[in-house]
Design a protein around this motif. Structure first.
Motif, short mmCIF file in Angstrom:
data_model
loop_
_atom_site.label_atom_id
_atom_site.label_comp_id
_atom_site.label_asym_id
_atom_site.label_seq_id
_atom_site.Cartn_x
_atom_site.Cartn_y
_atom_site.Cartn_z
N UNK A 52 29.43 34.30 -4.63
CA UNK A 52 30.82 34.41 -4.19
C UNK A 52 31.43 33.01 -4.20
N UNK A 53 32.57 32.83 -4.89
CA UNK A 53 33.16 31.50 -5.00
C UNK A 53 33.74 31.01 -3.67
N UNK A 54 34.03 29.72 -3.61
CA UNK A 54 34.53 29.13 -2.38
C UNK A 54 35.85 29.74 -1.93
N UNK A 55 36.67 30.20 -2.90
CA UNK A 55 37.97 30.77 -2.53
C UNK A 55 37.91 32.27 -2.23
N UNK A 56 36.73 32.85 -2.23
CA UNK A 56 36.57 34.26 -1.88
C UNK A 56 36.93 34.46 -0.41
N UNK A 57 37.78 35.44 -0.13
CA UNK A 57 38.24 35.68 1.24
C UNK A 57 37.57 36.92 1.83
N UNK A 58 37.09 36.78 3.06
CA UNK A 58 36.58 37.93 3.81
C UNK A 58 37.78 38.71 4.33
N UNK A 59 37.91 39.98 3.94
CA UNK A 59 39.09 40.76 4.31
C UNK A 59 38.77 41.81 5.37
N UNK A 60 37.70 41.61 6.12
CA UNK A 60 37.38 42.49 7.24
C UNK A 60 38.60 42.63 8.15
N UNK A 61 38.95 43.82 8.63
CA UNK A 61 38.14 45.05 8.72
C UNK A 61 38.18 45.97 7.51
N UNK A 62 38.78 45.57 6.40
CA UNK A 62 38.59 46.33 5.16
C UNK A 62 37.10 46.31 4.81
N UNK A 63 36.59 47.43 4.36
CA UNK A 63 35.18 47.54 4.03
C UNK A 63 34.97 47.11 2.58
N UNK A 64 34.21 46.04 2.36
CA UNK A 64 33.95 45.53 1.01
C UNK A 64 32.47 45.71 0.69
N UNK A 65 32.20 46.57 -0.28
CA UNK A 65 30.83 46.87 -0.69
C UNK A 65 30.48 46.07 -1.93
N UNK A 66 29.35 45.37 -1.87
CA UNK A 66 28.88 44.52 -2.96
C UNK A 66 27.52 45.04 -3.43
N UNK A 67 27.49 46.30 -3.77
CA UNK A 67 26.25 46.95 -4.22
C UNK A 67 25.93 48.13 -3.32
N UNK A 68 25.51 49.23 -3.94
CA UNK A 68 25.17 50.41 -3.14
C UNK A 68 24.20 51.31 -3.88
N UNK A 69 23.31 51.93 -3.11
CA UNK A 69 22.47 52.99 -3.63
C UNK A 69 23.15 54.29 -3.24
N UNK A 70 23.87 54.85 -4.22
CA UNK A 70 24.62 56.09 -4.00
C UNK A 70 23.68 57.27 -4.24
N UNK A 71 24.16 58.47 -3.94
CA UNK A 71 23.38 59.67 -4.15
C UNK A 71 24.18 60.69 -4.94
N UNK A 72 23.50 61.43 -5.77
CA UNK A 72 24.17 62.46 -6.55
C UNK A 72 24.61 63.60 -5.65
N UNK A 73 25.91 63.90 -5.69
CA UNK A 73 26.50 64.99 -4.90
C UNK A 73 26.30 64.78 -3.40
N UNK A 74 26.28 63.52 -2.98
CA UNK A 74 26.12 63.20 -1.56
C UNK A 74 26.68 61.81 -1.31
N UNK A 75 26.71 61.41 -0.06
CA UNK A 75 27.24 60.11 0.32
C UNK A 75 26.24 59.00 0.00
#
Length: 247
Positions: free
Chosen positions: A103-126
């Protein structure tokens, strides 16, 4: 002695590799984003990447799209992600995953927006597991039971930007108590979870930038549009051993 061994191992992890050497992953495709800047394969500009070429993901305000299955424009979301085409992780599999994140130095944390940087998703599920930039840094959230069961800090906000971080995951995919999910960051074990690691029949990996609950930004009293963000990845791989996911 242990420190010397770790230093040597970590130096090996930084050896150059092809950004498109995905190990056993197979192909990925873009997910709900077709902008030219949203995904790019570029030369390393940091001088310290573990690859000569790196993957750049960029999201601007309004980068919401839809397909036959999902509509970001109606669900308070924006993204630029790559999604694993073959949803072939199934109960009983034990696999290793690895990637580098910058993440570069100018990257801003925008919490409480949810920012996902990778996920193990599921087929036909959350999603089952989500790597997020939340309040305080980089976290992993266990959502196997359809809601956040637990979360673990991985990288503190003060140490997150301007450097490459090596993420390694070993998991035994299971809907029962014999499952496990382990996460190492820069060689240090951060998560050692035992229990169910999935609730569906198939799991697949997605990575990039995924922003959800964008309306929280204004509700938190923050002015203007949600800022644009860029994240960089390198050497995203899957394998049957820890050695197989190294550059």
């Amino acid at each position: 002695m242990r420190a010397i061994v770790f230093s040597l191992l970590f130096a090996l992890c930084l050896a150059p590799c092809s950004a498109m050497d995905r190990g056993t992953f197979g192909e990925f495709r873009r997910s709900l984003n077709t902008t030219t800047y949203g995904y790019r394969l570029i030369k390393d500009f940091t001088g310290k990447a573990p690859a000569k070429e790196i993957e750049a993901f960029e999201v601007h305000p309004g980068d919401a799209s839809k397909d036959a299955w999902y509509d970001d424009t109606k669900n308070d979301r924006e993204r630029s992600e790559l999604s694993q085409i073959q949803k072939d992780q199934k109960p009983g599999d034990t696999l290793w995953y690895g990637w580098y994140l910058y993440l570069p130095q100018n990257y801003q944390n925008i919490f409480p927006v949810k920012v996902t940087l990778g996920q193990f998703h599921q087929e036909s599920a959350r999603p089952a597991w989500m790597f997020e930039n939340a309040d305080g840094g980089y976290w992993i959230y266990n959502q196997v039971s359809r809601k956040t069961k637990e979360k673990h800090p991985l990288i503190d906000e003060s140490n997150l930007r301007g450097k490459w971080h090596k993420i390694e995951v070993q998991t035994h995919w299971s809907k029962d108590s014999d499952g496990f999910f382990k996460v190492w960051v820069n060689g240090a074990l951060k998560v050692d979870y035992k229990g169910a690691t999935m609730s569906a029949e198939r799991v697949y990996f997605k990575y990039g930038l995924y922003r959800s609950f964008l309306s929280r930004y204004a509700k938190a009293g923050k002015l203007g549009q949600v800022p644009a963000q860029t994240a960089y990845y390198a050497c995203v791989k899957r394998g049957n051993s820890r050695a197989a996911i190294q550059p």
